[in-house]
Design a protein around this motif. Structure first.
Motif, PDB file in Angstrom:
ATOM      1  N   UNK A  61      87.277 161.620  -2.084  1.00  0.00           N
ATOM      2  CA  UNK A  61      88.676 161.191  -2.102  1.00  0.00           C
ATOM      3  C   UNK A  61      88.907 159.908  -2.900  1.00  0.00           C
ATOM      4  N   UNK A  62      87.839 159.128  -3.141  1.00  0.00           N
ATOM      5  CA  UNK A  62      88.004 157.837  -3.816  1.00  0.00           C
ATOM      6  C   UNK A  62      88.505 156.755  -2.881  1.00  0.00           C
ATOM      7  N   UNK A  63      88.632 157.070  -1.598  1.00  0.00           N
ATOM      8  CA  UNK A  63      89.125 156.114  -0.604  1.00  0.00           C
ATOM      9  C   UNK A  63      88.037 155.087  -0.278  1.00  0.00           C
ATOM     10  N   UNK A  64      88.463 153.835  -0.129  1.00  0.00           N
ATOM     11  CA  UNK A  64      87.542 152.768   0.265  1.00  0.00           C
ATOM     12  C   UNK A  64      87.240 152.923   1.747  1.00  0.00           C
ATOM     13  N   UNK A  65      85.961 153.097   2.077  1.00  0.00           N
ATOM     14  CA  UNK A  65      85.547 153.273   3.467  1.00  0.00           C
ATOM     15  C   UNK A  65      85.243 151.939   4.142  1.00  0.00           C
ATOM     16  N   UNK A  66      84.598 151.042   3.410  1.00  0.00           N
ATOM     17  CA  UNK A  66      84.302 149.720   3.962  1.00  0.00           C
ATOM     18  C   UNK A  66      84.010 148.738   2.836  1.00  0.00           C
ATOM     19  N   UNK A  67      84.181 147.456   3.160  1.00  0.00           N
ATOM     20  CA  UNK A  67      83.938 146.382   2.204  1.00  0.00           C
ATOM     21  C   UNK A  67      83.217 145.252   2.932  1.00  0.00           C
ATOM     22  N   UNK A  68      82.239 144.644   2.273  1.00  0.00           N
ATOM     23  CA  UNK A  68      81.553 143.498   2.854  1.00  0.00           C
ATOM     24  C   UNK A  68      81.023 142.624   1.721  1.00  0.00           C
ATOM     25  N   UNK A  69      80.567 141.442   2.084  1.00  0.00           N
ATOM     26  CA  UNK A  69      80.057 140.479   1.109  1.00  0.00           C
ATOM     27  C   UNK A  69      78.589 140.191   1.405  1.00  0.00           C
ATOM     28  N   UNK A  70      77.829 139.933   0.341  1.00  0.00           N
ATOM     29  CA  UNK A  70      76.430 139.539   0.519  1.00  0.00           C
ATOM     30  C   UNK A  70      76.051 138.629  -0.643  1.00  0.00           C
ATOM     31  N   UNK A  71      74.926 137.985  -0.499  1.00  0.00           N
ATOM     32  CA  UNK A  71      74.485 137.056  -1.533  1.00  0.00           C
ATOM     33  C   UNK A  71      73.029 137.231  -1.874  1.00  0.00           C
ATOM     34  N   UNK A  72      72.662 136.714  -3.040  1.00  0.00           N
ATOM     35  CA  UNK A  72      71.273 136.675  -3.471  1.00  0.00           C
ATOM     36  C   UNK A  72      70.936 135.262  -3.916  1.00  0.00           C
ATOM     37  N   UNK A  73      69.656 134.920  -3.845  1.00  0.00           N
ATOM     38  CA  UNK A  73      69.195 133.603  -4.292  1.00  0.00           C
ATOM     39  C   UNK A  73      67.874 133.760  -5.023  1.00  0.00           C
ATOM     40  N   UNK A  74      67.779 133.100  -6.167  1.00  0.00           N
ATOM     41  CA  UNK A  74      66.528 133.073  -6.923  1.00  0.00           C
ATOM     42  C   UNK A  74      66.154 131.629  -7.200  1.00  0.00           C
ATOM     43  N   UNK A  75      64.861 131.347  -7.088  1.00  0.00           N
ATOM     44  CA  UNK A  75      64.395 130.001  -7.391  1.00  0.00           C
ATOM     45  C   UNK A  75      64.302 129.799  -8.890  1.00  0.00           C
ATOM     46  N   UNK A  76      64.683 128.599  -9.327  1.00  0.00           N
ATOM     47  CA  UNK A  76      64.489 128.209 -10.723  1.00  0.00           C
ATOM     48  C   UNK A  76      63.317 127.244 -10.826  1.00  0.00           C
ATOM     49  N   UNK A  77      63.283 126.267  -9.937  1.00  0.00           N
ATOM     50  CA  UNK A  77      62.203 125.280  -9.871  1.00  0.00           C
ATOM     51  C   UNK A  77      61.910 125.014  -8.407  1.00  0.00           C
ATOM     52  N   UNK A  78      60.684 124.630  -8.096  1.00  0.00           N
ATOM     53  CA  UNK A  78      60.337 124.243  -6.728  1.00  0.00           C
ATOM     54  C   UNK A  78      59.638 122.879  -6.739  1.00  0.00           C
ATOM     55  N   UNK A  79      59.761 122.183  -5.604  1.00  0.00           N
ATOM     56  CA  UNK A  79      59.187 120.854  -5.454  1.00  0.00           C
ATOM     57  C   UNK A  79      58.548 120.757  -4.075  1.00  0.00           C
ATOM     58  N   UNK A  80      57.396 120.140  -4.009  1.00  0.00           N
ATOM     59  CA  UNK A  80      56.686 119.954  -2.740  1.00  0.00           C
ATOM     60  C   UNK A  80      56.598 118.453  -2.489  1.00  0.00           C
ATOM     61  N   UNK A  81      56.885 118.063  -1.234  1.00  0.00           N
ATOM     62  CA  UNK A  81      56.786 116.647  -0.893  1.00  0.00           C
ATOM     63  C   UNK A  81      56.482 116.504   0.595  1.00  0.00           C
ATOM     64  N   UNK A  82      56.129 115.292   0.980  1.00  0.00           N
ATOM     65  CA  UNK A  82      55.799 114.992   2.377  1.00  0.00           C
ATOM     66  C   UNK A  82      57.075 114.753   3.163  1.00  0.00           C
ATOM     67  N   UNK A  83      57.116 115.326   4.360  1.00  0.00           N
ATOM     68  CA  UNK A  83      58.238 115.122   5.296  1.00  0.00           C
ATOM     69  C   UNK A  83      57.674 114.426   6.520  1.00  0.00           C
TER      70      UNK A  83
END
Length: 120
Positions: free
Chosen positions: A96-118
């Motif tokens: 039918x082309x009818x919209x059954x449901x809609x939702x939002x989601x996200x993605x994340x990719x690392x570009x750089x990482x850093x390690x340090x003492x906490x």
């Protein structure tokens, strides 16, 4: 199913979580990171009304030592520069082309990482 990109952001220096290298708080004078060891961390990042799960890994090209204050409890943490994207997902009935449901989601990719003492 149709996914539409809504927005993109590039947050820097986001704390992801504790390094997989050190599992507990310690009173250490330093931490030695081997060039061959891959550290990982997982966490989440809130972006534009959604929570995105984030997993990163860090492998250094050379071994290094991070000095620490042995009078305090510490462990290693990982920060990252990320590319995060928010999408709108739409499920459509093929007949039918009818919209059954809609939702939002996200993605994340690392570009750089850093390690340090906490410290605790």
């Amino acid at each position: 199913m149709e996914n539409t990109l809504i927005s993109t952001a590039y947050p820097n220096n986001v704390f992801i979580g504790y390094s997989s290298m050190i599992g507990t708080w310690q009173k250490a004078s330093s931490y030695t990171v081997s060039a061959s060891y891959t550290q990982t961390a997982s966490g989440s990042y809130n972006y534009d009304g959604i929570t995105i799960g984030v997993s990163v890994s860090n492998t250094s090209g050379a071994s290094y030592i991070l000095p620490a204050d042995s009078s305090r409890y510490s462990r290693l943490g990982i920060w990252a520069d990320l590319t995060v994207r928010k999408y709108k997902a739409t499920q459509i009935d093929n007949n039918t082309g009818q919209v059954l449901s809609t939702w939002y989601f996200g993605t994340a990719q690392q570009r750089n990482t850093y390690v340090n003492v906490i410290y605790q």
